[in-house]
Design a protein around this motif. Sequence first.
Motif, PDB file in Angstrom:
ATOM      1  N   PHE A  38     -30.452  34.741  18.315  1.00 49.16           N
ATOM      2  CA  PHE A  38     -30.995  35.387  17.127  1.00 49.16           C
ATOM      3  C   PHE A  38     -30.147  34.964  15.938  1.00 49.16           C
ATOM      4  CE2 PHE A  38     -31.085  38.784  13.983  1.00 49.16           C
ATOM      5  CZ  PHE A  38     -32.460  38.970  13.816  1.00 49.16           C
ATOM      6  N   ALA A  39     -30.813  34.505  14.875  1.00 52.42           N
ATOM      7  CA  ALA A  39     -30.106  34.200  13.625  1.00 52.42           C
ATOM      8  C   ALA A  39     -30.692  35.113  12.553  1.00 52.42           C
ATOM      9  CB  ALA A  39     -30.294  32.738  13.243  1.00 52.42           C
ATOM     10  N   GLY A  40     -29.842  35.705  11.765  1.00 54.65           N
ATOM     11  CA  GLY A  40     -30.362  36.637  10.772  1.00 54.65           C
ATOM     12  C   GLY A  40     -29.304  37.109   9.809  1.00 54.65           C
ATOM     13  N   ASP A  41     -29.636  38.196   9.087  1.00 55.31           N
ATOM     14  CA  ASP A  41     -28.678  38.762   8.136  1.00 55.31           C
ATOM     15  C   ASP A  41     -27.893  39.892   8.810  1.00 55.31           C
ATOM     16  OD1 ASP A  41     -30.479  40.845   8.239  1.00 55.31           O
ATOM     17  OD2 ASP A  41     -31.100  40.715   6.155  1.00 55.31           O
ATOM     18  N   SER A  42     -27.003  40.525   8.066  1.00 59.02           N
ATOM     19  CA  SER A  42     -26.119  41.529   8.663  1.00 59.02           C
ATOM     20  C   SER A  42     -26.892  42.668   9.314  1.00 59.02           C
ATOM     21  CB  SER A  42     -25.177  42.109   7.603  1.00 59.02           C
ATOM     22  OG  SER A  42     -24.365  41.101   7.101  1.00 59.02           O
ATOM     23  N   LEU A  43     -27.966  43.112   8.643  1.00 59.55           N
ATOM     24  CA  LEU A  43     -28.726  44.225   9.206  1.00 59.55           C
ATOM     25  C   LEU A  43     -29.387  43.812  10.515  1.00 59.55           C
ATOM     26  CD1 LEU A  43     -29.889  47.076   9.078  1.00 59.55           C
ATOM     27  CD2 LEU A  43     -31.780  46.190   7.722  1.00 59.55           C
ATOM     28  N   GLY A  44     -30.063  42.672  10.489  1.00 62.95           N
ATOM     29  CA  GLY A  44     -30.739  42.192  11.701  1.00 62.95           C
ATOM     30  C   GLY A  44     -29.758  41.984  12.843  1.00 62.95           C
ATOM     31  N   LEU A  45     -28.593  41.444  12.536  1.00 60.01           N
ATOM     32  CA  LEU A  45     -27.596  41.176  13.582  1.00 60.01           C
ATOM     33  C   LEU A  45     -27.049  42.480  14.147  1.00 60.01           C
ATOM     34  CD1 LEU A  45     -25.736  38.191  11.862  1.00 60.01           C
ATOM     35  CD2 LEU A  45     -27.310  38.059  13.791  1.00 60.01           C
ATOM     36  N   SER A  46     -26.840  43.487  13.277  1.00 60.58           N
ATOM     37  CA  SER A  46     -26.371  44.794  13.764  1.00 60.58           C
ATOM     38  C   SER A  46     -27.408  45.396  14.701  1.00 60.58           C
ATOM     39  CB  SER A  46     -26.172  45.793  12.617  1.00 60.58           C
ATOM     40  OG  SER A  46     -25.376  45.274  11.639  1.00 60.58           O
ATOM     41  N   GLN A  47     -28.692  45.282  14.302  1.00 62.12           N
ATOM     42  CA  GLN A  47     -29.752  45.850  15.142  1.00 62.12           C
ATOM     43  C   GLN A  47     -29.828  45.128  16.484  1.00 62.12           C
ATOM     44  OE1 GLN A  47     -32.711  45.401  12.083  1.00 62.12           O
ATOM     45  NE2 GLN A  47     -32.780  47.593  11.648  1.00 62.12           N
ATOM     46  N   GLN A  48     -29.679  43.814  16.452  1.00 61.43           N
ATOM     47  CA  GLN A  48     -29.696  43.048  17.705  1.00 61.43           C
ATOM     48  C   GLN A  48     -28.528  43.452  18.595  1.00 61.43           C
ATOM     49  OE1 GLN A  48     -31.840  40.636  18.892  1.00 61.43           O
ATOM     50  NE2 GLN A  48     -33.215  41.050  17.182  1.00 61.43           N
ATOM     51  N   ALA A  49     -27.341  43.579  17.976  1.00 63.89           N
ATOM     52  CA  ALA A  49     -26.151  43.962  18.747  1.00 63.89           C
ATOM     53  C   ALA A  49     -26.355  45.336  19.371  1.00 63.89           C
ATOM     54  CB  ALA A  49     -24.916  43.962  17.839  1.00 63.89           C
ATOM     55  N   ALA A  50     -26.927  46.254  18.587  1.00 64.93           N
ATOM     56  CA  ALA A  50     -27.104  47.631  19.077  1.00 64.93           C
ATOM     57  C   ALA A  50     -28.062  47.674  20.267  1.00 64.93           C
ATOM     58  CB  ALA A  50     -27.621  48.518  17.950  1.00 64.93           C
ATOM     59  N   ASN A  51     -29.007  46.745  20.332  1.00 65.14           N
ATOM     60  CA  ASN A  51     -30.059  46.825  21.355  1.00 65.14           C
ATOM     61  C   ASN A  51     -29.914  45.839  22.509  1.00 65.14           C
ATOM     62  OD1 ASN A  51     -31.380  48.851  19.951  1.00 65.14           O
ATOM     63  ND2 ASN A  51     -32.399  47.383  18.612  1.00 65.14           N
ATOM     64  N   THR A  52     -28.918  44.986  22.470  1.00 70.21           N
ATOM     65  CA  THR A  52     -28.859  43.935  23.484  1.00 70.21           C
ATOM     66  C   THR A  52     -28.504  44.475  24.881  1.00 70.21           C
ATOM     67  OG1 THR A  52     -27.908  41.807  24.081  1.00 70.21           O
ATOM     68  CG2 THR A  52     -26.406  43.369  23.055  1.00 70.21           C
TER      69      THR A  52
ATOM     70  N   GLY B 121     -20.143  34.383  13.138  1.00 72.05           N
ATOM     71  CA  GLY B 121     -20.125  34.959  11.789  1.00 72.05           C
ATOM     72  C   GLY B 121     -18.680  35.162  11.409  1.00 72.05           C
ATOM     73  N   VAL B 122     -18.397  36.224  10.652  1.00 69.25           N
ATOM     74  CA  VAL B 122     -17.003  36.497  10.283  1.00 69.25           C
ATOM     75  C   VAL B 122     -16.540  37.812  10.925  1.00 69.25           C
ATOM     76  CG1 VAL B 122     -16.964  35.105   8.184  1.00 69.25           C
ATOM     77  CG2 VAL B 122     -17.759  37.478   8.079  1.00 69.25           C
ATOM     78  N   HIS B 123     -15.246  38.081  10.760  1.00 70.49           N
ATOM     79  CA  HIS B 123     -14.588  39.137  11.522  1.00 70.49           C
ATOM     80  C   HIS B 123     -15.282  40.501  11.425  1.00 70.49           C
ATOM     81  CE1 HIS B 123     -11.249  41.772  12.813  1.00 70.49           C
ATOM     82  NE2 HIS B 123     -10.930  40.742  13.570  1.00 70.49           N
ATOM     83  N   PHE B 124     -15.659  40.909  10.186  1.00 64.95           N
ATOM     84  CA  PHE B 124     -16.228  42.254  10.050  1.00 64.95           C
ATOM     85  C   PHE B 124     -17.540  42.375  10.829  1.00 64.95           C
ATOM     86  CE2 PHE B 124     -18.372  40.316   6.312  1.00 64.95           C
ATOM     87  CZ  PHE B 124     -19.660  40.769   6.499  1.00 64.95           C
ATOM     88  N   MET B 125     -18.257  41.273  10.992  1.00 67.61           N
ATOM     89  CA  MET B 125     -19.532  41.318  11.725  1.00 67.61           C
ATOM     90  C   MET B 125     -19.282  41.553  13.216  1.00 67.61           C
ATOM     91  SD  MET B 125     -21.519  38.200   9.883  1.00 67.61           S
ATOM     92  CE  MET B 125     -21.967  38.330   8.156  1.00 67.61           C
ATOM     93  N   ALA B 126     -18.258  40.868  13.736  1.00 67.00           N
ATOM     94  CA  ALA B 126     -17.909  41.076  15.149  1.00 67.00           C
ATOM     95  C   ALA B 126     -17.390  42.502  15.346  1.00 67.00           C
ATOM     96  CB  ALA B 126     -16.866  40.051  15.576  1.00 67.00           C
ATOM     97  N   GLU B 127     -16.667  43.005  14.360  1.00 69.17           N
ATOM     98  CA  GLU B 127     -16.195  44.401  14.450  1.00 69.17           C
ATOM     99  C   GLU B 127     -17.383  45.364  14.500  1.00 69.17           C
ATOM    100  OE1 GLU B 127     -11.884  45.127  12.337  1.00 69.17           O
ATOM    101  OE2 GLU B 127     -13.670  45.292  11.106  1.00 69.17           O
ATOM    102  N   THR B 128     -18.391  45.093  13.672  1.00 67.17           N
ATOM    103  CA  THR B 128     -19.573  45.970  13.663  1.00 67.17           C
ATOM    104  C   THR B 128     -20.239  45.961  15.034  1.00 67.17           C
ATOM    105  OG1 THR B 128     -19.883  45.518  11.315  1.00 67.17           O
ATOM    106  CG2 THR B 128     -21.771  46.442  12.480  1.00 67.17           C
ATOM    107  N   ALA B 129     -20.326  44.787  15.646  1.00 62.27           N
ATOM    108  CA  ALA B 129     -20.908  44.693  16.988  1.00 62.27           C
ATOM    109  C   ALA B 129     -20.055  45.491  17.982  1.00 62.27           C
ATOM    110  CB  ALA B 129     -21.012  43.235  17.416  1.00 62.27           C
ATOM    111  N   SER B 130     -18.744  45.392  17.860  1.00 64.57           N
ATOM    112  CA  SER B 130     -17.848  46.132  18.763  1.00 64.57           C
ATOM    113  C   SER B 130     -18.010  47.649  18.581  1.00 64.57           C
ATOM    114  CB  SER B 130     -16.398  45.712  18.511  1.00 64.57           C
ATOM    115  OG  SER B 130     -15.505  46.622  19.092  1.00 64.57           O
ATOM    116  N   ILE B 131     -18.188  48.063  17.320  1.00 63.51           N
ATOM    117  CA  ILE B 131     -18.368  49.501  17.030  1.00 63.51           C
ATOM    118  C   ILE B 131     -19.662  50.002  17.671  1.00 63.51           C
ATOM    119  CG2 ILE B 131     -18.891  51.126  15.145  1.00 63.51           C
ATOM    120  CD1 ILE B 131     -17.011  49.261  13.389  1.00 63.51           C
ATOM    121  N   LEU B 132     -20.715  49.186  17.562  1.00 68.14           N
ATOM    122  CA  LEU B 132     -22.021  49.610  18.081  1.00 68.14           C
ATOM    123  C   LEU B 132     -22.108  49.474  19.598  1.00 68.14           C
ATOM    124  CD1 LEU B 132     -24.333  48.078  15.328  1.00 68.14           C
ATOM    125  CD2 LEU B 132     -23.917  50.507  15.749  1.00 68.14           C
TER     126      LEU B 132
END
Length: 301
Positions: free
Chosen positions: A35-49, A58-69
């Motif tokens: 999946f390629a997308g913006d921050s919102l789409g990537l967060s949603q994908q991470a939350a549902n995978t 991506g960059v560090h904060f994005m991986a952190e968001t995935a870890s949080i979710l």
Amino acid sequence: MSTIIEKIKDLKTKRNAVILAHNYQRGDVQDIADFAGDSLGLSQQAANTKADIIVFCGVHFMAETASILCPDKVVLLPDEHAGCPMANMITLKQLRIKKNEHPHAKVVCYVNSTAAIKAESDICCTSSNAMKIVSSIPKDQEIIFIPDKSLGGYVSSKLNRPMILWEGYCPTHHRILSEHIIILKTKHPEAKVVVHPECTPDVIALADHVASTTGIAKYCKETDAKEFIIGTETGILHRLKKENPQKTFYAITLLADCSNMKLISLEKVLWSLEDLVYQIKVPDDIAAKARLAIQKMLDLS
Ligand code: SF4
């Protein structure tokens, strides 16, 4: 002998991994992603995978968001040095001082921020839902918007809603100048100017359309125009050209290249899957608080 792409695909299956890539990644990295997308789409994908491992291109904060979710999943950032200068423009201490100065204010935090900053905020937003998130807060409620003064200023002017803006900004988007647009418009008068809200107000003022990267992709696909002048990080051009082969795209400037985003390469994605590096794990106490701010955003999206 298998190619690097075949090796990545093979290992991805063996490890039950999913590869998420931001729209600013190199073209070959976007192409290998599930999946390629913006921050919102990537967060949603991470939350549902359902995958066990998330490789975050991506960059560090994005991986952190995935870890949080997804606290139970292994989240990998293929280059540990891929940070975001804007996210580092605010510290916890600075935010606490600002909150003390405005004790009744709600803190709206752009996802381009560290986990610790999100944990200290009331609600998160992305560039695609910032307007909706700010509108969800009662009009008489004071708002501190962090850390991007450009996105905050854009939302504030669109909604006619004063906010206390943090002085952060994206160095990549601030390299896009209104002078560049004026020159390109002279050469391509029919082209639509499409920019990201992280750009400066004078650049935004010249745009036909302002949107997140997913919004930019949607606009370019759905609009009849044949030529577009694009004002965001240059990685998006790969997706735009791929999705619209019959249309022409001009980057406002090739200087809008985020060196942090471009640290990720196919080789590093492969090494990441081979050695399970670099694992990004947000401490439980910070993750629990940050999750509340992110979840509020996802619920409203
Ligand atoms: S493009 Fe800007 S906001 Fe995005 S990661 Fe690079 S510096 Fe940060």
